[in-house]
Enzyme design. Structure first.
Site, PDB file in Angstrom:
ATOM      1  N   HIS A  99      55.164  55.152  56.678  1.00 20.52           N
ATOM      2  CA  HIS A  99      55.350  55.129  55.234  1.00 20.52           C
ATOM      3  C   HIS A  99      55.483  53.691  54.751  1.00 20.52           C
ATOM      4  CE1 HIS A  99      59.387  55.484  57.036  1.00 20.52           C
ATOM      5  NE2 HIS A  99      59.884  54.917  55.951  1.00 20.52           N
TER       6      HIS A  99
ATOM      7  N   GLN B 225      62.811  51.270  61.144  1.00 19.58           N
ATOM      8  CA  GLN B 225      62.221  52.546  60.726  1.00 19.58           C
ATOM      9  C   GLN B 225      63.197  53.671  61.023  1.00 19.58           C
ATOM     10  OE1 GLN B 225      58.565  53.628  62.736  1.00 19.58           O
ATOM     11  NE2 GLN B 225      58.082  55.221  61.243  1.00 19.58           N
TER      12      GLN B 225
END
Length: 141
Positions: free
Chosen positions: A103, A97
């Site tokens: 997301h 990430q």
């Protein structure tokens, strides 16, 4: 786990401090094109609520993101003549990430066409505008 940083780029997008190529929005989520797509139509789906990742997002917000990701996936199949869809979600730096706001990546794919490596190149704005137009049209159909 570290606390949520409200100065991350997606939080700034949600506050309209940074523009995005929005393709879908409802009361809980925002979906917009990735500026450095791994495939044509690569879309990011985020919750509007502050959540660093899957470890701290509410179940309701995660469900809303998943529902929107499915909706984007169905539209992307049509808009880009895709043969499949990759949906990815990374939580925390050790997983890969980069932006610390939950997301999901929705990436349309075709057999035999490799995804670009992550964060390879910024796509031409005219190409992104065309991709947004195509995806929005497919979402409305």
């Amino acid at each position: 786990m570290t606390t949520y940083d409200d100065q991350n780029v997606f939080a700034k997008i949600l506050r309209d401090e940074i523009p995005c190529l929005k393709v879908y929005e409802n009361e809980r989520v925002l979906a917009f094109l990735d500026l450095m797509p791994r495939s044509p139509g690569h879309t990011l789906v985020i919750p509007k609520a502050p959540a660093r990742g899957i470890l701290d997002v509410s179940e309701d917000d995660l469900a809303a993101v998943a529902r929107a990701a499915k909706r984007i996936a169905v539209a992307a199949m049509k808009a880009f003549g895709a043969e499949g869809i990759i949906i990815q979600q990374f939580s925390e730096p050790a997983s890969g990430q980069v932006v610390m706001h939950l997301h999901m990546h929705v990436m349309p794919v075709r057999a035999g066409v490799e995804l670009l490596p992550p964060q390879t190149r910024r796509e031409d704005p005219a190409v992104l505008a065309d991709h947004a137009r195509r995806l929005i049209a497919a979402l409305g159909a």
